[in-house]
Design a protein around this motif. Structure first.
Motif, PDB file in Angstrom:
ATOM      1  N   ARG A   1      28.535  60.949  47.067  1.00  0.00           N
ATOM      2  CA  ARG A   1      29.567  60.404  47.953  1.00  0.00           C
ATOM      3  C   ARG A   1      30.214  61.513  48.770  1.00  0.00           C
ATOM      4  O   ARG A   1      30.591  61.298  49.926  1.00  0.00           O
ATOM      5  CB  ARG A   1      30.607  59.653  47.135  1.00  0.00           C
ATOM      6  CG  ARG A   1      30.048  58.442  46.414  1.00  0.00           C
ATOM      7  CD  ARG A   1      31.119  57.581  45.805  1.00  0.00           C
ATOM      8  NE  ARG A   1      31.974  56.968  46.809  1.00  0.00           N
ATOM      9  CZ  ARG A   1      32.817  55.966  46.567  1.00  0.00           C
ATOM     10  NH1 ARG A   1      32.905  55.466  45.340  1.00  0.00           N
ATOM     11  NH2 ARG A   1      33.587  55.475  47.520  1.00  0.00           N
TER      12      ARG A   1
ATOM     13  N   GLU B   1      28.042  62.284  51.753  1.00  0.00           N
ATOM     14  CA  GLU B   1      28.231  61.286  52.810  1.00  0.00           C
ATOM     15  C   GLU B   1      29.501  61.580  53.597  1.00  0.00           C
ATOM     16  O   GLU B   1      29.520  61.468  54.827  1.00  0.00           O
ATOM     17  CB  GLU B   1      28.316  59.889  52.187  1.00  0.00           C
ATOM     18  CG  GLU B   1      27.022  59.416  51.533  1.00  0.00           C
ATOM     19  CD  GLU B   1      27.200  58.082  50.822  1.00  0.00           C
ATOM     20  OE1 GLU B   1      28.342  57.546  50.857  1.00  0.00           O
ATOM     21  OE2 GLU B   1      26.234  57.589  50.220  1.00  0.00           O
ATOM     22  N   ARG B   2      30.530  61.981  52.910  1.00  0.00           N
ATOM     23  CA  ARG B   2      31.818  62.221  53.575  1.00  0.00           C
ATOM     24  C   ARG B   2      31.752  63.412  54.523  1.00  0.00           C
ATOM     25  O   ARG B   2      32.362  63.374  55.610  1.00  0.00           O
ATOM     26  CB  ARG B   2      32.920  62.437  52.523  1.00  0.00           C
ATOM     27  CG  ARG B   2      34.290  62.702  53.105  1.00  0.00           C
ATOM     28  CD  ARG B   2      35.357  62.743  52.022  1.00  0.00           C
ATOM     29  NE  ARG B   2      35.659  61.412  51.530  1.00  0.00           N
ATOM     30  CZ  ARG B   2      36.616  60.626  52.032  1.00  0.00           C
ATOM     31  NH1 ARG B   2      37.340  61.040  53.067  1.00  0.00           N
ATOM     32  NH2 ARG B   2      36.843  59.448  51.519  1.00  0.00           N
ATOM     33  N   VAL B   3      31.046  64.472  54.128  1.00  0.00           N
ATOM     34  CA  VAL B   3      30.979  65.660  54.992  1.00  0.00           C
ATOM     35  C   VAL B   3      29.738  65.666  55.882  1.00  0.00           C
ATOM     36  O   VAL B   3      29.501  66.616  56.629  1.00  0.00           O
ATOM     37  CB  VAL B   3      31.043  66.959  54.161  1.00  0.00           C
ATOM     38  CG1 VAL B   3      32.355  67.039  53.420  1.00  0.00           C
ATOM     39  CG2 VAL B   3      29.869  67.062  53.192  1.00  0.00           C
ATOM     40  N   GLY B   4      28.905  64.609  55.774  1.00  0.00           N
ATOM     41  CA  GLY B   4      27.782  64.448  56.686  1.00  0.00           C
ATOM     42  C   GLY B   4      26.595  65.339  56.424  1.00  0.00           C
ATOM     43  O   GLY B   4      25.908  65.740  57.370  1.00  0.00           O
ATOM     44  N   VAL B   5      26.311  65.640  55.137  1.00  0.00           N
ATOM     45  CA  VAL B   5      25.150  66.459  54.801  1.00  0.00           C
ATOM     46  C   VAL B   5      24.462  65.857  53.586  1.00  0.00           C
ATOM     47  O   VAL B   5      25.080  65.101  52.823  1.00  0.00           O
ATOM     48  CB  VAL B   5      25.557  67.921  54.491  1.00  0.00           C
ATOM     49  CG1 VAL B   5      26.214  68.565  55.702  1.00  0.00           C
ATOM     50  CG2 VAL B   5      26.469  67.988  53.268  1.00  0.00           C
TER      51      VAL B   5
ATOM     52  N   GLY C   1      22.389  71.530  52.025  1.00  0.00           N
ATOM     53  CA  GLY C   1      23.375  70.714  52.723  1.00  0.00           C
ATOM     54  C   GLY C   1      24.782  71.254  52.548  1.00  0.00           C
ATOM     55  O   GLY C   1      25.507  71.473  53.540  1.00  0.00           O
TER      56      GLY C   1
ATOM     57  N   ARG D   1      28.393  73.896  54.821  1.00  0.00           N
ATOM     58  CA  ARG D   1      29.818  73.607  54.932  1.00  0.00           C
ATOM     59  C   ARG D   1      30.608  74.705  54.232  1.00  0.00           C
ATOM     60  O   ARG D   1      30.170  75.270  53.225  1.00  0.00           O
ATOM     61  CB  ARG D   1      30.159  72.252  54.299  1.00  0.00           C
ATOM     62  CG  ARG D   1      29.479  71.073  54.997  1.00  0.00           C
ATOM     63  CD  ARG D   1      30.043  70.890  56.403  1.00  0.00           C
ATOM     64  NE  ARG D   1      29.477  69.722  57.072  1.00  0.00           N
ATOM     65  CZ  ARG D   1      28.452  69.766  57.925  1.00  0.00           C
ATOM     66  NH1 ARG D   1      27.871  70.948  58.197  1.00  0.00           N
ATOM     67  NH2 ARG D   1      28.022  68.667  58.506  1.00  0.00           N
TER      68      ARG D   1
ATOM     69  N   GLN E   1      36.121  73.267  53.877  1.00  0.00           N
ATOM     70  CA  GLN E   1      35.701  71.919  54.249  1.00  0.00           C
ATOM     71  C   GLN E   1      35.374  71.083  53.009  1.00  0.00           C
ATOM     72  O   GLN E   1      35.758  69.909  52.913  1.00  0.00           O
ATOM     73  CB  GLN E   1      34.487  71.986  55.178  1.00  0.00           C
ATOM     74  CG  GLN E   1      34.801  72.509  56.566  1.00  0.00           C
ATOM     75  CD  GLN E   1      33.541  72.744  57.396  1.00  0.00           C
ATOM     76  OE1 GLN E   1      32.493  73.136  56.862  1.00  0.00           O
ATOM     77  NE2 GLN E   1      33.639  72.527  58.695  1.00  0.00           N
TER      78      GLN E   1
END
Length: 473
Positions: free
Chosen positions: A239, A242-246, A252, A256, A260
């Motif tokens: 999850r 998904e929140r940080v887009g990786v 992934g 970040r 972040q």
């Protein structure tokens, strides 16, 4: 050790196996702050096992706190002042030691290694509540340790070693074994201690075969048994990706920054429920082969253990100044405490008899305490309020805001003296615990009672509540 002069605040150099370290001496106390014990966990070293720091080729300036793993506090307001210090050398430790008299250069003191709390997601070893000056005054070398937190320290990712935060702590303890003698400490008399997540880390290390021989005594304040099997951690990491887009992978998350990821962790945790611990020690590797409670039946039986909890932890009353007052009335809180059904009981106090039972056959012994003094600001004996008493630092920044203007100095003297005695190797002055009903415990600051009292049955309601849960299952 060589000092520049006899002024009130002077530079002092220690020639350690890690290299020359330059700290500051103020009166009878020497401080060496932010000493790196491992390479920076950046680049290829991010999400990798910690690597021992090379010897300093030049004198290392240890006059200021080192960078912290925490970039984002877990809460907007915390009971403990927890400064975030920028920088990449987050795997560092600080040493506060007695300043040796000229004739005492070869006198070795016992060592207290302190692990900060913060739910394995936040917290700062640079907190003024962790300053070791009172321990130094009483002949103890105090070491505070920084370690990786959150995703960087405890995320379960393919191709990444598990329990990186615990591996950091193990390397720090190894550093202490090799170097603390140069600072006046005795590597054969090391006590590892911590509070909240730090206390849980102490119990994890005590149960781990990897920590054998790295410390001789252990103290867990409000520690709990917070190890997991990875299911919750993997779901949380997915999850979070998904929140940080990786993708929830090493590559992934490596794209970040720590800031972040920590911001996203705080937001997602609040969304799912702020009472969960989504990331922390994971069972099933070489560090924690079995759950901590099981490991305690097998390891650390030669290590004396002192552990306990505050009376109310996260179940304090509705004091006007309390930012997080309890939703229950005083009568309801009293009933829930008697039944052992509060968050305080299930997460923290229940761990005390359970740990004592797991160590029933330990030759070294287990001793329980309960810190009961109620802060007039927080409306009870809240999580963290015992720390300034055990450290004997009631004048530290933030104490008046958390404890009120007149916290009892006699209580601080008593709790600190008991802890110092334990670190010095003395057996506590009350009976050992075995995890059964009527276990003895030391009570500190209970309203209407003496400042300190040896009593029995303090943890009995929790034992009964846990037994009912087990029977129902």
């Amino acid at each position: 050790m060589t000092a520049v002069n006899d002024a009130a605040d002077i530079a002092v150099t220690v020639h350690s196996p890690a290299g020359p370290v330059v700290g500051r001496r103020t009166g009878p106390v020497q401080r060496f702050l932010g000493i790196p014990y491992a390479q920076q966990p950046t680049g290829v070293q991010r999400f990798a096992a910690p690597v021992r720091r090379d010897r300093f080729p030049e004198p290392f300036d240890a006059s200021r706190p080192g960078p912290t793993s925490q970039r984002v506090p877990l809460f907007a307001t915390t009971t403990i002042p927890e400064p975030s210090v920028p920088g990449d050398d987050i795997l560092n430790l600080s040493v506060v030691a007695p300043a040796p008299a000229p004739a005492d250069d070869h006198v070795s003191c016992p060592v207290l290694v302190w692990i900060h709390g913060g739910g394995f997601l936040a917290g700062s070893p640079a907190s003024p509540w962790y300053d070791g000056r009172s321990f130094a005054r009483d002949g103890v070398v105090c070491v505070t340790v920084g370690y990786r937190l959150g995703v960087d320290g405890f995320a379960l990712l393919d191709g990444v070693p598990t329990n990186l935060g615990l591996r950091d702590l193990l390397l720090a303890l190894d550093w202490v074994q090799e170097n603390i003698g140069a600072f006046g400490g005795d590597p054969g008399r090391v006590t590892v201690a911590g509070q909240s997540a730090g206390g849980a880390a102490v119990l994890a290390l005590l149960s781990s075969p990897a920590a054998s021989g790295l410390f001789q005594r252990a103290v867990s304040l409000s520690g709990g048994l917070f190890d997991g099997d990875g299911v919750v951690a993997r779901e949380f990491v997915e999850r979070l990706g998904e929140r940080v887009g990786v993708p929830p992978t090493r590559a992934g998350f490596d794209s970040r920054t720590e800031e972040q990821l920590q911001e996203a962790v705080v937001a997602l945790r609040d969304e799912l429920g702020a009472d969960i611990l989504p990331l922390g020690p994971i069972v099933g590797d070489d560090i924690l082969p079995v759950p901590v409670a099981d490991g305690l039946t097998r390891h650390g039986h030669d290590v004396p253990l002192l552990l306990g909890a505050t009376g109310d932890e996260f179940d304090c009353g509705a004091a006007p100044e309390n930012a997080h007052p309890s939703p229950y009335s005083p009568a309801e809180l009293a009933a829930r405490r008697a039944a052992g059904t509060r968050v305080t009981d299930t997460l923290f106090r229940a761990a005390c008899p359970r740990v004592a039972a797991a160590r029933r056959d330990a030759d070294a012994g287990t001793w329980l305490y309960s810190f009961e003094w109620p802060s007039p600001v927080l409306g009870g004996s809240a999580h963290c309020v015992d720390i300034p008493f055990f450290f004997d630092l009631l004048d530290a920044p933030g104490c008046a805001e958390a404890l009120g203007p007149y916290p009892p100095t006699e209580l601080a003297t008593t709790t600190h003296t008991d802890l110092v005695g334990f670190v010095h190797g003395r057996e506590p002055g009350w009976a050992r615990a075995t995890g059964g009903p009527g276990d003895p415990a030391r009570e500190y600051g209970r309203p209407g009672a003496a400042i300190v009292a040896d009593t029995t049955g303090v943890f009995d309601p929790v034992v009964r509540a846990v037994s009912r849960v087990v029977e129902a299952c």
